[in-house]
Design a protein around this motif. Structure first.
Motif, PDB file in Angstrom:
ATOM      1  N   UNK A  31       0.951  -1.164   0.000  1.00 46.37           N
ATOM      2  CA  UNK A  31      -0.093   0.161   0.033  1.00 46.37           C
ATOM      3  C   UNK A  31       0.791   1.261  -0.082  1.00 46.37           C
ATOM      4  N   UNK A  35      -0.667   5.876  -2.837  1.00 47.22           N
ATOM      5  CA  UNK A  35      -2.011   5.514  -2.398  1.00 47.22           C
ATOM      6  C   UNK A  35      -2.850   6.409  -1.982  1.00 47.22           C
ATOM      7  N   UNK A  36      -4.150   6.785  -2.386  1.00 48.57           N
ATOM      8  CA  UNK A  36      -4.908   7.968  -1.996  1.00 48.57           C
ATOM      9  C   UNK A  36      -4.706   8.418  -0.465  1.00 48.57           C
ATOM     10  N   UNK A  37      -4.751   7.468   0.290  1.00 51.08           N
ATOM     11  CA  UNK A  37      -4.780   7.851   1.754  1.00 51.08           C
ATOM     12  C   UNK A  37      -3.676   7.463   2.674  1.00 51.08           C
ATOM     13  N   UNK A 369      -8.441  -4.021   6.376  1.00 48.18           N
ATOM     14  CA  UNK A 369      -7.721  -2.956   5.760  1.00 48.18           C
ATOM     15  C   UNK A 369      -8.181  -1.273   5.946  1.00 48.18           C
ATOM     16  N   UNK A 373      -6.438   2.540   7.545  1.00 46.97           N
ATOM     17  CA  UNK A 373      -6.472   3.892   6.962  1.00 46.97           C
ATOM     18  C   UNK A 373      -6.868   4.913   8.126  1.00 46.97           C
TER      19      UNK A 373
ATOM     20  N   UNK B 143      -4.291  -6.721  -7.154  1.00 49.64           N
ATOM     21  CA  UNK B 143      -4.566  -7.063  -5.614  1.00 49.64           C
ATOM     22  C   UNK B 143      -5.909  -6.078  -5.215  1.00 49.64           C
ATOM     23  N   UNK B 144      -5.553  -4.720  -5.606  1.00 55.15           N
ATOM     24  CA  UNK B 144      -6.761  -3.929  -5.247  1.00 55.15           C
ATOM     25  C   UNK B 144      -8.033  -4.211  -5.815  1.00 55.15           C
ATOM     26  N   UNK B 146      -8.982  -6.924  -7.050  1.00 54.17           N
ATOM     27  CA  UNK B 146      -9.396  -8.252  -6.546  1.00 54.17           C
ATOM     28  C   UNK B 146     -10.203  -8.287  -5.226  1.00 54.17           C
ATOM     29  N   UNK B 147      -9.605  -7.652  -4.377  1.00 52.47           N
ATOM     30  CA  UNK B 147     -10.355  -7.263  -3.137  1.00 52.47           C
ATOM     31  C   UNK B 147     -11.609  -6.499  -3.204  1.00 52.47           C
ATOM     32  N   UNK B 151     -14.961  -8.333  -2.072  1.00 53.35           N
ATOM     33  CA  UNK B 151     -16.047  -7.539  -1.233  1.00 53.35           C
ATOM     34  C   UNK B 151     -17.501  -7.367  -2.053  1.00 53.35           C
ATOM     35  N   UNK B 238     -12.275   4.198  -2.312  1.00 53.08           N
ATOM     36  CA  UNK B 238     -10.957   4.928  -2.685  1.00 53.08           C
ATOM     37  C   UNK B 238     -10.086   5.222  -1.769  1.00 53.08           C
ATOM     38  N   UNK B 240      -9.304   3.086   0.539  1.00 56.37           N
ATOM     39  CA  UNK B 240      -8.650   1.928   1.105  1.00 56.37           C
ATOM     40  C   UNK B 240      -8.213   1.092  -0.053  1.00 56.37           C
ATOM     41  N   UNK B 241      -8.873   0.987  -1.084  1.00 54.36           N
ATOM     42  CA  UNK B 241      -8.682   0.013  -2.119  1.00 54.36           C
ATOM     43  C   UNK B 241      -8.184   0.901  -3.383  1.00 54.36           C
ATOM     44  N   UNK B 242      -7.789   2.110  -3.251  1.00 54.22           N
ATOM     45  CA  UNK B 242      -7.285   3.144  -4.348  1.00 54.22           C
ATOM     46  C   UNK B 242      -8.587   3.281  -5.359  1.00 54.22           C
TER      47      UNK B 242
END
Lengths: 388, 382
Positions: A31, A35-37, A369, A373, B143-144, B146-147, B151, B238, B240-242
């Motif tokens: 990450x 990454x945005x955050x 996850x 954040x 990966x993002x 995929x998650x 979900x 966004x 969390x998973x971009x």
């Protein structure tokens, strides 16, 4: 302080299990740094079991600028603008911590008015830092910028004050060892007082948003719990430490500047979770407003600069000094060793963001996850300070 | 003109009219509305550079999406990677086929396909939307996404249950799955959220309002989850998973995902309006048989209701934080599922004492045709 140190017990970290509940493979996700955050160029190597974090390794250094080495090759005055770039949200407090350590090194007195101005500016910095932190934290939680915009609206007013005083909004370079660079006019103080008087309106509105929002409570309570023992032994400072219930605020402990002259309380948390850390900022802003109001009443007329200090050809005597202040993010210290030359022999920064970040893994293990954040947001980091 | 030719001609006209003239511009202007309303909420200006008040912004955005390089990453499964955006967009628009968006215009019923399994068709097609997200997340081989895909799968399954259970009270009451009949019942007896409107003296009709409101709330919230809107936008998430499932997508393929979400919002709102808010009906406005102008006004009323719901969608998005994954699951399975289930029994109990006063809407075999004047086209259900 000694009483606190005695309470330190051997740290018990949760065991890091490498196998998943389903005996499958862990999903390793990198990450960041884009990454945005992650609040800049911070990176975490996370091993996920489904959504649960089993391993987390912070990686930093993407913004490393050799700050400390440059400090050794720069004159004492020349380092002052560089300190602005450490925690670029709080340049005023960075200036103050550096000025304080140089003043300790050379034994410089600071005029009364300058000390009051420093308190005013440091508390204004705390207001805008905490306000924007709350906004960022809610944004990380997915509140899509609305709290952030509200916070930035308030921050904007304070940045305008900084600009009209120092000429720059974020890189203020305002303080000097022995005082401050420019004096604040009566109009400036009146404007500042007006903004501070209106600030509680924002806090009322914002606390309503925080305290009464079910989703926010569900997302933050019991998330990222930090025990006082771990916090003390890891050297955590600032609102993060006080959220665990440890009464340690350098404004009270050291009583630097003119803080002993002001009446203010130190808010303390009980659970050390993200919710407490969040509320800690809101409560500290209330106390900052009270300090500011007292300062506006007490501020005397007079010089703002000690006339004996030769700022330009400054050569402190041989020796060493550590000056520290309660920056909005925690204990910010500058350790200087002088060999009598115009440059420090050693220039070392104790950044609160960096040290508060070291226990990120302990806070995040076993959470999802999404929580990582939120926890990261509640630690309050600025990469300029973490990487230096 | 031969009735069958007339039917085919008017249906094609309706499809073209509703999809290309109404829905697609509405989708692109929903993006604009989202930006403008969020700006209003957040004390900003929003888009104001392209055209007056930024009104041409959607056109500029569309140009940008079309002209951007249509990049396909090397490591993806190309077939599914290309298929996924279509799967996200097509079901969202297909659902509108069975929704009556107006009364009649020049004697032509304003619904593309008036089938007797209306609401089942809606669920069947709307559920396909999840495949776009799952396949997109899987095919991206990253990966993002995929998650995000994982979900999305569990979220959609959990909330579809509540979605389905929440509408059962309505069909217990009406005894017909045909959406035009649902609207007609609401015209006769008051909208579903005010079931006492046509029957002021009856206390049981007042009592019915409570489960109807619960149904309405559960259905509306489930639609939020179904369309991946905050506070349930976990597949995208966004912060969390971009970008969630569409992290690896760019240009027009991304735009299809992006606009698919708004199309799903519009069709979701259309279903809510049809089931609970009286469809195209507004008290005091007669239907299209009293003149074509009223037919147009009915259509306008229907879309005005959708716009109001879209505003609420946007308003919620810019007010609430996001749920966490496990909280979302608990909310879906523990609260909404149970509430909707208990609600069905409540309605059934009330109906046991409160027989539907109009027998023509009672439980009966639905033997009518497709709404084609002058001819049957065979069974409606295959």
């Amino acid at each position: 302080m000694s009483a606190i140190v005695e309470t330190i017990e051997a740290m018990e970290r949760p065991p890091v299990t490498m196998t998943s509940r389903l005996e499958g493979e862990l999903l390793e996700v990198s990450m960041g740094p884009q990454h945005p955050s992650t609040h800049g160029v911070f990176r975490m190597n996370v091993a996920l079991d489904g959504e649960i974090v089993r391993k987390l390794k912070p990686v930093f250094g993407y913004l490393h600028r050799n700050h400390e080495k440059i400090g050794e090759n720069t004159s004492y005055l020349g380092s002052m603008p560089y300190t602005d770039r450490l925690d670029y949200f709080c340049s005023m407090t960075n200036n103050w911590a550096y000025a304080l350590s140089v003043e300790k090194l050379a034994g410089i007195e600071v005029p009364e008015r300058a000390e009051y101005l420093r308190v005013v500016l440091a508390e204004l910095t705390r207001l805008q830092n905490h306000a924007s932190l709350l906004g960022f934290l809610l944004s990380d939680m997915g509140a899509w910028g609305t709290p952030l915009m509200y916070a930035f609206r308030e921050r904007e007013k304070i940045l305008d004050l900084f600009e009209s005083l120092s000429g720059s909004r974020m890189m203020c370079d305002y303080m000097r060892f022995g005082g401050c660079r420019v004096d604040a006019s009566a109009e400036w103080l009146a404007r500042a007082k007006e903004i501070v008087d209106r600030f509680p309106n924002f806090l009322d509105e914002f606390e309503k948003l925080i305290v009464e929002n079910e989703i926010l409570i569900a997302r933050t309570q019991n998330v990222g719990k930090l025990s006082p023992q771990l916090a003390i032994s890891a050297g955590i400072t600032g609102p993060m430490l006080r959220a665990c219930g440890v009464n340690y605020d350098i404004r009270k402990v050291d009583g630097y500047g003119y803080y002993p002259r002001f009446q203010f309380r130190i808010p303390l948390g009980e659970h050390g979770d993200t919710y407490d850390r969040l509320m800690m900022r809101a409560l500290e802003m209330r106390e900052s407003i009270s300090i500011l109001n007292q300062a506006f009443e007490q501020i005397p007329a007079g010089p703002i600069m000690n006339p004996k200090v030769k700022v330009r050809a400054f050569r402190p005597p041989v020796g060493e000094a550590y000056g520290r202040i309660e920056a909005p993010k925690g204990e910010l210290g500058f350790y200087l060793i002088s060999d009598g030359s115009p440059n420090p022999y050693r220039y070392r920064v104790r950044p609160p963001s960096f040290i508060n970040l070291t226990i990120l893994e302990d806070l995040c293990l076993g959470h999802t996850v999404a929580d990582v954040m939120v926890i990261l947001g509640s630690v309050d980091i600025v990469m300029g300070e973490v990487d230096r | 003109m031969n009735p069958t030719t007339f039917f085919i001609f008017t249906t094609l006209l309706k499809i073209v009219g509703i999809v290309f003239v109404v829905i697609l511009p509405m989708v692109s202007y929903a993006v604009y509305a989202e930006r403008k309303v969020s700006a209003l909420i957040q004390d900003r200006l929003g888009p104001n550079r392209v055209g007056p008040a930024g009104l041409f912004q959607p056109i500029a955005d569309a140009m940008k999406f079309l002209l951007k390089e249509d990049f396909t990453p090397a490591h993806v499964n190309k077939f599914y990677y290309w298929l996924a955006p279509c799967l996200a967009m097509v079901p969202a628009i297909t659902t509108i086929a069975v929704v009556p968006f107006g009364s009649t215009l020049f004697g032509v019923p304003m619904v593309i396909a008036d089938i007797n399994v209306g609401v089942l068709f809606v669920f069947a097609i709307a559920s396909l939307g999840v495949y776009g997200i799952v396949i997109g997340g899987w095919a991206s081989n990253s990966k993002y996404p995929f998650l995000g895909g994982v979900r999305s799968t569990s979220q959609m399954i959990s909330y579809e249950l509540s979605l389905g259970l929440a509408v059962i009270p309505i069909f217990l009451l009406i005894g017909n799955l045909r959406l035009t009949e649902v609207v007609q019942y609401q015209i006769d007896h008051g909208w579903m959220i005010v079931p006492f409107a046509g029957d002021w003296r009856n206390p049981l009709a007042w009592l019915l309002a409570i489960p109807m409101w619960i149904s309405f709330a559960v259905f509306a919230i489930a639609v939020f989850a179904e369309t991946n809107r905050l506070p349930f936008d976990l597949p995208e998430a966004e912060t969390e998973l971009v970008g969630g499932y569409h992290t690896e997508y760019s240009s027009m393929k991304f735009a299809l995902f992006f606009l698919g979400e708004y199309a799903a919002m519009i069709t979701g709102s259309a279903i809510i309006v049809t089931l609970f808010l009286g469809g195209w009906h507004f008290p005091g406005i007669p239907d299209g048989s009293h003149g074509w102008i009223f037919g147009l006004i009915n259509i306008f009323v229907f879309f005005a209701k959708i716009v109001v719901l879209l505003f609420i969608f946007i308003w919620v998005r810019f007010t609430l934080p996001r749920f966490r994954y496990d909280q979302l699951m608990r909310l879906g399975w523990v609260f909404f599922f149970e509430i909707a289930l208990v609600n069905i029994f409540c309605v059934a109990a009330i109906l046991a004492f409160h027989a539907p006063p109009f027998p023509k809407h009672g439980l009966q075999a639905d033997e009518s045709d497709h709404g084609i004047p002058g001819g049957k086209m065979g069974p409606a259900v295959a």
